[in-house]
Scaffold this motif. Structure first.
Motif, PDB file in Angstrom:
ATOM      1  N   MET A 198      57.516  51.756  25.695  1.00  0.00           N
ATOM      2  CA  MET A 198      57.736  51.203  27.027  1.00  0.00           C
ATOM      3  C   MET A 198      58.440  49.856  26.929  1.00  0.00           C
ATOM      4  SD  MET A 198      54.007  52.152  28.664  1.00  0.00           S
ATOM      5  CE  MET A 198      53.108  51.494  27.245  1.00  0.00           C
ATOM      6  N   THR A 252      54.244  57.307  30.540  1.00  0.00           N
ATOM      7  CA  THR A 252      54.734  56.930  31.868  1.00  0.00           C
ATOM      8  C   THR A 252      53.603  56.413  32.754  1.00  0.00           C
ATOM      9  OG1 THR A 252      56.422  58.668  31.688  1.00  0.00           O
ATOM     10  CG2 THR A 252      56.040  57.736  33.875  1.00  0.00           C
ATOM     11  N   THR A 331      54.045  45.066  27.416  1.00  0.00           N
ATOM     12  CA  THR A 331      54.370  45.711  28.683  1.00  0.00           C
ATOM     13  C   THR A 331      53.215  45.604  29.671  1.00  0.00           C
ATOM     14  OG1 THR A 331      55.768  47.311  27.532  1.00  0.00           O
ATOM     15  CG2 THR A 331      55.118  47.853  29.771  1.00  0.00           C
TER      16      THR A 331
END
Length: 407
Positions: A198, A252, A331
């Motif tokens: 990510m 995701t 992230t």
């Protein structure tokens, strides 16, 4: 502790079971079993998609089989739970307790208990493993093994949440037998082994929409490559037992889970860009499932399992170093699965095949990650090893009644 006499009796029974199994195997074909692992598949997101008719392949499996939540382990994460699925033993027993163990990325050399692919191979069952997490470096099997998530490679020395191409794998073998690797590159292409890491907060800042859309396009590419890999292997290297894996969904969900502004960690500059991103991962998976179903007939057992679910951040554990960050602590995340209480984030379970009840919903947490291996072994007439903690999910089969089986 067993007495000498007791041990002799057990040995005799095991020998008898082995002989009986061998006799049965000569009398009829070996069962065909396919397992699809979906990392972090979340039932709360699946339900509305199924009701909206956006997951026709999974809906067909539900109508023809059994389904429900799957109890996972405490503080679940991918290598910790997959190794439990492989061995039906606790993380402390099998040795793979997380992404990093003793300063080293989780790998198959850490396994202290025998995994299902080894047990099946020793019992003359052909085995195929493709893109399954926590299977690097690959091990010899009676068939083939192609590693997935946690594979090390170029610009991915630690193997955590990164995507080397098959030709870029380093630090161990990603394909067994070795002769299969050039065959795959020739016929499937030099595909990405796993989804990309990510993007960091720094990469996102000021470029949120561009970075998110570019990252999601790469996910689409990787899933298409993996689908081609599965199709090629199922068509050209059929095995008695096949385990396929998908991990883009979980990746995701961590930072693009579609939740409302009042949830912890919400950042409209990131989380409002593609509110469809996470549900769309499951819609895309359903298309992968549709391709796999083309290789499955009425005599094939299909199991679809996830190692855990994933839920929005709703508690602040001050001692948790990953509270708002991914595994690299870069992230910003909005959902997670490593809650201390694994029952907060159960996985999912779907099964269909010969003699499996139709449209059977398993209530509560009847099934657990410990039960998959014993259930599969039972289909091949292989006695469950003593170290396994799970039980055969006999309640999903016709003629068993609805009682939960016990070991």
């Amino acid at each position: 502790m067993f007495s000498t006499v007791a041990k002799s009796v057990v040995a005799f029974l095991v020998l008898g079971a082995s002989v009986l199994s061998a006799q049965v195997s000569t009398a009829k074909p070996k069962p065909h079993v396919v397992v699809i692992g979906v990392n972090g598949m979340e039932m709360d997101v699946l339900r509305p998609l199924i009701l909206q008719g956006r997951m026709p392949s999974l809906s067909s499996v539900i109508k023809r089989g059994a389904y429900g939540k799957l109890r996972t382990v405490s503080a679940p994460n991918c290598p910790r739970v997959y190794s439990t699925l492989f061995t039906s033993t606790t993380p402390e027993e099998h040795g793979v307790t997380g992404f990093i163990v003793g300063g080293v990325t989780a790998n198959t050399n850490m396994l202290k208990e025998e995994p299902i692919w080894s047990i099946l191979s020793k019992n003359h069952i052909t085995v195929g493993m493709a893109n399954v997490p926590a299977t690097f470096p690959v091990m010899p099997v009676n068939g083939y093994m192609v590693s997935g998530m946690l594979t090390r490679g170029k610009n991915c020395e630690d193997g955590v949440l990164c995507a080397p191409k098959l030709s870029e794998v380093e630090g161990g073998s990603a394909v067994y037998p070795a002769s299969l690797k050039p065959e795959l590159i020739k016929n499937v292409g030099d595909y990405y082994v796993d989804c990309e890491r990510m993007p960091s907060a720094e990469e996102l800042k000021g470029h949120e929409s561009e970075v998110i859309n570019t990252w999601l396009k790469k996910v689409d590419l990787i899933r298409a490559q993996q689908t081609q890999l599965f199709d090629y292997l199922l068509q050209n290297h059929p095995t008695d037992f096949t385990w396929l894996g998908q991990s883009c969904e979980d990746r995701t969900g961590h930072w693009l889970y579609p939740i409302a502004p009042y949830n912890a960690g919400y950042n409209p500059k990131i989380n409002a860009v593609r509110e469809d991103a996470f549900p769309d991962q499951y819609v895309a998976f359903d298309k992968v499932l549709g391709e796999v179903l083309k290789h499955i007939d009425a005599n094939t057992y299909l199991f679809i399992v996830s190692d855990h679910g994933i839920k929005p951040l709703r508690e602040f554990e001050q001692t948790d170093p990953h509270m708002h960050m991914d595994h690299e602590k870069t992230t910003p995340v909005i959902a997670k699965h490593d809650f201390a209480d694994g029952d907060e984030v159960p996985g999912t379970f779907f099964a269909m095949g010969p003699n499996i009840k139709h449209d059977l919903r398993l209530m509560g947490l009847e099934a657990s990650v410990y039960d998959l291996a014993p259930t599969i072994l039972s289909l091949y007439g292989i006695a469950e090893p003593a170290q396994m903690h799970g039980h055969v999910l006999s309640q999903i089969f016709v003629g068993s009644g609805d009682a939960v089986a016990s070991k």
